[in-house]
Design an enzyme around this catalytic site. Structure first.
Site, PDB file in Angstrom:
ATOM      1  N   LYS A  71       0.927  -1.243   0.110  1.00  0.00           N
ATOM      2  CA  LYS A  71      -0.125   0.128  -0.012  1.00  0.00           C
ATOM      3  C   LYS A  71       0.733   1.346   0.056  1.00  0.00           C
ATOM      4  O   LYS A  71       0.534   2.347  -0.501  1.00  0.00           O
ATOM      5  CB  LYS A  71      -1.050   0.022   1.117  1.00  0.00           C
ATOM      6  CG  LYS A  71      -2.154  -1.140   0.989  1.00  0.00           C
ATOM      7  CD  LYS A  71      -3.102  -1.121   2.052  1.00  0.00           C
ATOM      8  CE  LYS A  71      -4.073  -1.761   1.927  1.00  0.00           C
ATOM      9  NZ  LYS A  71      -5.228  -1.771   3.130  1.00  0.00           N
ATOM     10  N   ASP A 107     -10.447   2.753   2.211  1.00  0.00           N
ATOM     11  CA  ASP A 107     -10.687   1.851   3.485  1.00  0.00           C
ATOM     12  C   ASP A 107     -11.615   2.444   4.042  1.00  0.00           C
ATOM     13  O   ASP A 107     -12.527   2.071   4.836  1.00  0.00           O
ATOM     14  CB  ASP A 107      -9.660   1.544   3.966  1.00  0.00           C
ATOM     15  CG  ASP A 107      -8.742   0.256   3.406  1.00  0.00           C
ATOM     16  OD1 ASP A 107      -9.547  -0.336   2.801  1.00  0.00           O
ATOM     17  OD2 ASP A 107      -7.614   0.269   3.635  1.00  0.00           O
TER      18      ASP A 107
END
Ligand code: NAP
Length: 279
Positions: A71, A107
């Site tokens: 990420k 997210d």
């Protein structure tokens, strides 16, 4: 797109990637909406990730999801990023256009949308939020809660230095507490979130005392395997309303799918079942 490339490609990068539910999730949407396209698991070693990413536009990819451990590198490699991805310095969604990489982090969006869908009476402004855990996912959740108007965020973590680093990086007025102060941190809270790995299948056993959790509070876990985690079971026993973590995964996928395949997808029971049934 040439004839060779009439079906857009997307996928999920991870190492490992074979456990990911994302191919089942996006595969279900592609089939449901009759879209010609592919979504693949993309297991890539950390040392190869940057090179592979550079080649994607030339391979007909329109984008990708990114999971552990890529990420941060995905964010660094991007040509442009949303303010949220810049703030978190991590990306879970990449959109490729004209050879350029756009990074987003969805997210936190998935987290809030899951609660909105499954507990419509809750609002981020309803009262203090207690977040347990200060890892990568917690960062996204805390940034989203603050943005959505949570009046106070109490953060507990095993390693206090990690909470301090999170607070510094996000530049938010959080109330940092050691794990031993959990009872105090739950007092008067409207929402309690488990963002640790405690209670995850194959992870460390859940050992937190939730006896101070008051009935009527909303409790949610980021873990979705198992679906009813020890945290959620303990909270329910205390009289809490609970929302499991699977919906966060389903909702975080929406912006990517819409950007790559041109259709706003729905999160419903049929999707949940398809993802749960996928091996
Ligand atoms: P991470 O960055 O590795 O953070 C792990 C967190 O768990 C840290 O706060 C860590 O505390 C804590 N922890 C680990 N072992 C512990 C132990 N034995 N005792 C106490 N605390 C412990 O992981 P992450 O990426 O944030 O993910 C956290 C969880 O969220 C995972 O279960 C992941 O599957 C889930 N997740 C779900 C979604 C979704 O869409 N539903 C999305 C992302 C992540 P220290 O700081 O002290 O190490």
């Amino acid at each position: 797109m040439s004839e060779e490339r009439d079906a857009p490609l997307a996928g999920v990068f991870g190492w490992p990637a074979s456990h990911s539910k994302s191919p089942a999730l996006h595969g279900h949407w592609l089939k449901r909406y009759g879209i010609r396209g592919w979504y693949l698991p993309l297991p890539v070693r950390p040392e190869d990730f940057a090179e592979v990413l550079k080649a994607l536009p030339r391979m007909g990819f329109v984008g990708a999801n990114v999971t552990m451990p890529h990420k941060a590198e995905a964010f660094r490699m991007a040509d442009e990023a949303t303010p949220l991805a810049r703030r978190l310095r991590a990306a879970n969604t990449l959109i490729l256009r004209e050879g350029r990489i756009f990074a987003d982090n969805t997210d936190g969006f998935g987290f809030i949308e899951n609660l909105r869908q499954n507990s419509p009476e809750w609002s981020p402004a309803a009262g203090p939020v207690t977040v347990i855990g200060a890892g990568g996912a917690s960062r996204a959740v805390i940034a989203a809660l603050a943005e959505a108007g949570a009046p106070e965020i109490r953060l507990l973590n095993r390693t206090l230095a990690n909470s301090e680093e999170l607070q510094r990086d996000l530049d938010l007025p959080l109330k940092l507490l050691p794990m031993e102060k959990l009872s105090e941190a739950l007092e008067g809270a409207a929402l309690a979130v488990n963002a640790t790995a405690l209670g995850m299948a194959g992870g460390p056993p859940f050992d937190l005392d939730l006896s101070a959790l008051a009935p009527g509070i909303l409790a949610t876990d980021l873990i979705y395997a198992p679906l009813k985690t020890p945290f959620l079971a303990a909270a329910e026993k205390q009289g809490a309303r609970i929302v499991d973590g699977l919906g966060m995964l389903l909702h975080q996928a929406r912006p990517g799918f819409a950007a790559w395949f041109g259709r706003e997808p729905e999160v419903d029971e049929e999707l949940r079942r398809a993802v749960l049934e996928a091996a």
